[in-house]
Design a protein around this motif. Sequence first.
Motif, PDB file in Angstrom:
ATOM      1  N   SER A 100      13.818  40.898  34.190  1.00  0.00           N
ATOM      2  CA  SER A 100      15.105  40.674  33.520  1.00  0.00           C
ATOM      3  C   SER A 100      15.673  39.307  33.865  1.00  0.00           C
ATOM      4  CB  SER A 100      16.088  41.771  33.933  1.00  0.00           C
ATOM      5  OG  SER A 100      17.393  41.476  33.470  1.00  0.00           O
ATOM      6  N   THR A 101      16.543  38.825  32.976  1.00  0.00           N
ATOM      7  CA  THR A 101      17.293  37.584  33.249  1.00  0.00           C
ATOM      8  C   THR A 101      18.801  37.865  33.272  1.00  0.00           C
ATOM      9  OG1 THR A 101      17.337  37.065  30.873  1.00  0.00           O
ATOM     10  CG2 THR A 101      15.532  36.130  32.191  1.00  0.00           C
ATOM     11  N   ASP A 102      19.172  39.145  33.334  1.00  0.00           N
ATOM     12  CA  ASP A 102      20.586  39.537  33.350  1.00  0.00           C
ATOM     13  C   ASP A 102      21.247  39.024  34.629  1.00  0.00           C
ATOM     14  OD1 ASP A 102      23.052  40.751  33.339  1.00  0.00           O
ATOM     15  OD2 ASP A 102      22.305  42.727  32.744  1.00  0.00           O
ATOM     16  N   PRO A 103      22.329  38.253  34.519  1.00  0.00           N
ATOM     17  CA  PRO A 103      23.005  37.748  35.724  1.00  0.00           C
ATOM     18  C   PRO A 103      23.479  38.862  36.653  1.00  0.00           C
ATOM     19  CG  PRO A 103      23.785  36.612  33.757  1.00  0.00           C
ATOM     20  CD  PRO A 103      22.947  37.757  33.277  1.00  0.00           C
ATOM     21  N   MET A 104      23.807  40.031  36.084  1.00  0.00           N
ATOM     22  CA  MET A 104      24.301  41.126  36.913  1.00  0.00           C
ATOM     23  C   MET A 104      23.254  41.565  37.932  1.00  0.00           C
ATOM     24  SD  MET A 104      25.650  44.937  35.774  1.00  0.00           S
ATOM     25  CE  MET A 104      24.004  45.538  35.383  1.00  0.00           C
ATOM     26  N   THR A 105      21.971  41.463  37.584  1.00  0.00           N
ATOM     27  CA  THR A 105      20.906  41.927  38.472  1.00  0.00           C
ATOM     28  C   THR A 105      20.285  40.801  39.288  1.00  0.00           C
ATOM     29  OG1 THR A 105      19.243  41.704  36.708  1.00  0.00           O
ATOM     30  CG2 THR A 105      20.357  43.841  36.925  1.00  0.00           C
ATOM     31  N   ALA A 106      20.892  39.623  39.265  1.00  0.00           N
ATOM     32  CA  ALA A 106      20.304  38.469  39.968  1.00  0.00           C
ATOM     33  C   ALA A 106      20.153  38.738  41.462  1.00  0.00           C
ATOM     34  CB  ALA A 106      21.154  37.230  39.729  1.00  0.00           C
ATOM     35  N   PHE A 107      21.146  39.367  42.058  1.00  0.00           N
ATOM     36  CA  PHE A 107      21.105  39.595  43.504  1.00  0.00           C
ATOM     37  C   PHE A 107      19.995  40.564  43.893  1.00  0.00           C
ATOM     38  CE2 PHE A 107      22.788  42.227  47.119  1.00  0.00           C
ATOM     39  CZ  PHE A 107      22.420  41.323  48.115  1.00  0.00           C
ATOM     40  N   ILE A 108      19.927  41.734  43.217  1.00  0.00           N
ATOM     41  CA  ILE A 108      18.882  42.696  43.587  1.00  0.00           C
ATOM     42  C   ILE A 108      17.500  42.178  43.181  1.00  0.00           C
ATOM     43  CG2 ILE A 108      20.404  44.705  43.567  1.00  0.00           C
ATOM     44  CD1 ILE A 108      19.359  45.395  40.788  1.00  0.00           C
ATOM     45  N   ARG A 109      17.445  41.305  42.170  1.00  0.00           N
ATOM     46  CA  ARG A 109      16.163  40.685  41.796  1.00  0.00           C
ATOM     47  C   ARG A 109      15.700  39.753  42.916  1.00  0.00           C
ATOM     48  NH1 ARG A 109      17.492  39.658  37.041  1.00  0.00           N
ATOM     49  NH2 ARG A 109      18.211  37.492  37.241  1.00  0.00           N
ATOM     50  N   ALA A 110      16.652  39.030  43.518  1.00  0.00           N
ATOM     51  CA  ALA A 110      16.313  38.137  44.625  1.00  0.00           C
ATOM     52  C   ALA A 110      15.810  38.913  45.838  1.00  0.00           C
ATOM     53  CB  ALA A 110      17.534  37.304  45.005  1.00  0.00           C
ATOM     54  N   VAL A 111      16.243  40.155  45.966  1.00  0.00           N
ATOM     55  CA  VAL A 111      15.797  41.010  47.065  1.00  0.00           C
ATOM     56  C   VAL A 111      14.418  41.597  46.762  1.00  0.00           C
ATOM     57  CG1 VAL A 111      16.386  43.121  48.362  1.00  0.00           C
ATOM     58  CG2 VAL A 111      18.168  41.524  47.716  1.00  0.00           C
ATOM     59  N   GLY A 112      13.984  41.492  45.510  1.00  0.00           N
ATOM     60  CA  GLY A 112      12.658  41.973  45.138  1.00  0.00           C
ATOM     61  C   GLY A 112      12.643  43.385  44.604  1.00  0.00           C
ATOM     62  N   LEU A 113      13.789  43.877  44.135  1.00  0.00           N
ATOM     63  CA  LEU A 113      13.856  45.245  43.615  1.00  0.00           C
ATOM     64  C   LEU A 113      13.585  45.272  42.116  1.00  0.00           C
ATOM     65  CD1 LEU A 113      17.044  46.558  45.473  1.00  0.00           C
ATOM     66  CD2 LEU A 113      14.641  46.722  46.180  1.00  0.00           C
ATOM     67  N   ASP A 114      12.864  46.306  41.669  1.00  0.00           N
ATOM     68  CA  ASP A 114      12.609  46.463  40.242  1.00  0.00           C
ATOM     69  C   ASP A 114      13.454  47.577  39.645  1.00  0.00           C
ATOM     70  OD1 ASP A 114      10.774  45.464  38.030  1.00  0.00           O
ATOM     71  OD2 ASP A 114      10.515  47.648  37.876  1.00  0.00           O
ATOM     72  N   SER A 115      13.853  48.566  40.479  1.00  0.00           N
ATOM     73  CA  SER A 115      14.742  49.653  40.028  1.00  0.00           C
ATOM     74  C   SER A 115      15.845  49.823  41.062  1.00  0.00           C
ATOM     75  CB  SER A 115      13.973  50.969  39.872  1.00  0.00           C
ATOM     76  OG  SER A 115      12.963  50.866  38.896  1.00  0.00           O
ATOM     77  N   TYR A 116      17.062  50.034  40.559  1.00  0.00           N
ATOM     78  CA  TYR A 116      18.194  50.156  41.488  1.00  0.00           C
ATOM     79  C   TYR A 116      19.205  51.132  40.894  1.00  0.00           C
ATOM     80  CZ  TYR A 116      21.935  48.788  44.704  1.00  0.00           C
ATOM     81  OH  TYR A 116      22.910  48.786  45.655  1.00  0.00           O
ATOM     82  N   ALA A 117      19.559  52.159  41.671  1.00  0.00           N
ATOM     83  CA  ALA A 117      20.548  53.166  41.240  1.00  0.00           C
ATOM     84  C   ALA A 117      21.744  53.095  42.172  1.00  0.00           C
ATOM     85  CB  ALA A 117      19.937  54.561  41.262  1.00  0.00           C
ATOM     86  N   CYS A 118      22.908  52.805  41.606  1.00  0.00           N
ATOM     87  CA  CYS A 118      24.126  52.658  42.403  1.00  0.00           C
ATOM     88  C   CYS A 118      25.191  53.647  41.918  1.00  0.00           C
ATOM     89  CB  CYS A 118      24.662  51.226  42.306  1.00  0.00           C
ATOM     90  SG  CYS A 118      26.067  50.896  43.394  1.00  0.00           S
TER      91      CYS A 118
END
Length: 430
Positions: A100-118
């Motif tokens: 993804s290139t969604d700015p909202m997921t930039a942080f968890i993408r930097a951590v290396g996550l592909d799926s995240y449930a909050c």
Amino acid sequence: MEQRNSRLLQLLAECAAKMLAASDPRQMIDYLFDRVREELSIDVYFHYLVDGTGGLRLEGSGGLTPEQIELGRRLEFGQAVCGVVARDREPCLAENVLASTDPMTAFIRAVGLDSYACTPLIHGETLIGTLGFGRRAAVPFTDVELQFLRTMCSYVAVARNRLDVQAEMMATIQAHETLAAEQAHLIERLSAQPASSDLSMIAHEIAQPLSAASNYIVVVQRALEGLGGAEGLIELSQARVEIDRCSQIVSRMRRLLQSGEINAEFATVRLLFEDALRMVLAARPDAGSVVSLDIGEGVGDILGDRIQLVQVIANLLRNSIEATQGAADPVITMRARGAGDWIEIAVEDNGRGFVSGILPEPGISTTGGSGVGLSVVKRILAAHDSEMVLDPSAERGARISFRLMRREALIGEEPASSARSGEPAALKQD
């Protein structure tokens, strides 16, 4: 599938029991992470708490490097996935994050996550924080897994609220006990020095907010017989306000008694009324139905010592409540009216009044008390260049009033400049 669902239900029961008995919130979340990470293939968790300044602070995490922890140390509402969840108070699932290139997921993408449930942590109407779990593998969460995590988060919210209420209660009780000991010491000194009216005044004034704080704490202790609730934190907050008021009363009364000076500031009349009423009703909740406020148009701020003026109004209000005991239809009114450069504040009641038509001398009570209350009122008002006035025209009951300078009369004049800038001015008793 049925076997896995059974394992998840058993795991849910074990985790719920552990959390509801936990005494340390961080250990509680770490335990939860350790228990579910293998079963749900979880790699990372983020636990944020609302920090009181419109953002979230990272309370706990797992599976992260120190650099990644520092990167996510604080989020604004609406920032990243957890910030959006906190802002919207709705769960959020982010999938295919690495592509993804969604700015909202930039942080968890930097951590290396592909799926995240909050999930937001909410108790009643109160947002406590958020709790999110992430996978690095490209394996999406199933509906059953999401339901499991969200149910678990609801237990976390209940447990976290209980721990917060208990911690706040213990701190409040400790502060209350410290001030109660100080009060007992003052009374002991008063007994040893019968002629000390100054000690009598301080002891009398401390007793009022301490009584209010005690009643708030009792309410919370009863609530905690269950799991506690957001209302418990509100009650404890009020208790802490009254305990803090005790400390301020002591310091300001000492200053008044030693030098005749007060801490002058602009104070809103309505807030003075509400603070005084809240303090009195904490000890006498049954009186709430007979007390009303009547604030005239244009009545705003006055110049005076806010803490001590609340004490003045509370003393007058308490006397009126005592005076109307046994009345067929008791009525008490806290009234404020503008009068030129002044604001007149009055407490009126239809009680037994003053038989002699004049206010009693200091130390003399007409309500069965110590008579110290009116002495305190007179002393404080004298420092404000004001005095109590008993309206002799009242057909029944009593009307006691006093006047204070209104804000508008002081704007542009030198004596008010320090108060307007937020610095306390000093008024001195003649």
